[in-house]
Scaffold this motif. Structure first.
Motif: not given
Length: 417
Positions: A255, A259, A318, A341, A397, A400-404
């Protein structure tokens, strides 16, 4: 490491910690069904967790046993509600099985599992076998903080197994108990390799599981029929990607890479086993009389190279710039002090400084007992391939753990990734 921490570590005597209570004995004959393929009544710990939920599902689907589930709760209705919600979270709740689930309000960390002497004896009298999967896997916690759950809890399970007629015990351990300095450089870790004492064993989690593992082996020496299942990192379902809260270092590191858009350059292979393989393998092996007295290695037939793992993430849109590990860790430290964060990156730094074994160079693992026990079945561990990793990324995804990915257009795609 602070001086006080150094002192506490040097004072920890794992060999002394691993001495099984002399009062725990197995002098009565095992119950008649302890060695059969069809146990009638079993106790499962950890049913409100991740692996335990899948073990419960496997028990309900592949046996006709009533399953007693030790659950920490204020009362029986709260225990049943907690268990039901956990099964629903993983898509495992089936109303048809509900009558065979028998919640037991108790506490793994307390003497006699938090039960009265009478309730403890009555539970022991009802059981044919015990599946002990409960435990804390927190890589940051010290041995002292994990002892109650991982060590005392295991000893109390062994006490239960020796009360009234002897019950078989199936214990979920970890291969980390064999990741010892004394085993470095050997050609293979065998399923017959005992986790001997090694002062170089690092981290509260590995230490507490080592002690618990040794307690089970000591119980075997006193006559307990037991099997030990030592796993590498347990990940999500091989088809749906479903897994628990992502506190393990691997999903946390991935993650952070996503990010930041940056990843460390590493020359390591990453090991993992899907939870559905683990639960199916344990249940099948546990119902064979020849499994008692054996340890089983549940490992992937193919680890995934770090570079291939990063390429798989890139294939999902990504961008990842490669940095040296030191540069990447410096970037994490910056974000821990400056990012909105911050808590996430501070937690990651703590994991990186813990003995997490993600970057541990493992020798090959012997799996001869596991392969023999699963022969002529369709229970096969999926290799760690981009296809499997893709299931996990898609799940992360979805929840919602991974952002789009950058530029992802939900309206154009018609659905969340």
């Amino acid at each position: 490491m602070t001086p006080s921490t150094t002192h506490r570590t040097s004072m920890l005597d794992l060999e002394a910690e691993a001495l099984l209570d002399p009062a725990i004995t197995f002098t009565t004959a095992p119950s008649a069904s302890a060695f059969t393929t069809e146990p009638r009544r079993v106790l499962l710990t950890g049913a409100t967790g991740f692996v335990g939920a899948f073990l419960l599902d496997e028990l309900l689907r592949t046996t006709e046993a009533d399953v007693f589930c030790l659950i920490r709760a204020d009362h029986l209705d709260a225990a049943r509600t907690r268990l039901t919600h956990n099964l629903q979270k993983y898509g495992l709740w089936h109303e048809a099985f509900s009558e065979r689930i028998r919640p037991v309000v108790g506490n793994l960390t307390q003497p006699r599992l938090g039960l009265s002497e009478t309730a403890f004896s009555n539970l022991a009298r009802d059981l044919d076998a015990i599946y002990h999967s409960a435990g804390s896997t927190n890589a940051i916690y010290s041995y002292a903080r994990l002892k109650a759950t991982n060590v005392i809890g295991t000893q109390e399970i062994l006490r239960l197994a020796g009360t009234t007629a002897t019950k078989a015990v199936h214990y979920l351990s970890t291969l980390a108990v064999l990741f010892l300095e004394s085993n470095e450089g050997i050609d293979r870790l065998y399923e017959t390799t005992a986790p001997l004492y090694d002062p170089g064993l690092k981290g509260g989690y590995a230490q507490s599981k080592w002690v618990a593992d040794r307690l089970v082996l000591s119980a075997e020496e006193r006559g307990l029929p037991a099997s030990i299942y030592r796993c590498v990192r347990i990940m999500g379902h091989s088809h749906t990607g479903t897994m628990n809260e992502m506190h393990d270092i691997l999903p946390v590191v991935l993650k952070a890479c996503v990010q930041m858009g940056k990843c460390p350059a590493l020359d390591v292979d990453v090991t993992m086993v899907p939870v559905d393989y683990v639960s199916r393998a344990i249940l099948h092996l546990s119902r064979q009389a020849r499994s008692y007295g054996r340890a089983f290695h549940l490992v992937t037939p193919r680890a995934i190279p770090w570079q291939e793992l990063m390429e798989t993430i890139r294939s999902f849109g990504y961008p990842l710039d490669e940095l040296s590990y030191d540069q990447w860790r410096h970037e994490v430290r910056l974000r821990a002090s400056q990012s909105s964060d911050r808590r996430f990156y501070m937690a990651l730094l703590m994991l990186l400084h813990s003995p997490h074994y993600l970057f541990y160079a493992r020798p090959p693992m012997d799996t001869r007992y596991t392969q023999a026990g699963l022969a002529d079945t369709d229970i096969v561990c999926p290799p760690a391939t981009p296809s499997l990793i893709g299931k996990y990324i898609s799940h992360w995804q979805k929840v919602g753990y991974f952002p789009p990915p950058p530029g992802w257009d939900y309206a154009e795609a018609g659905a969340a990734p």
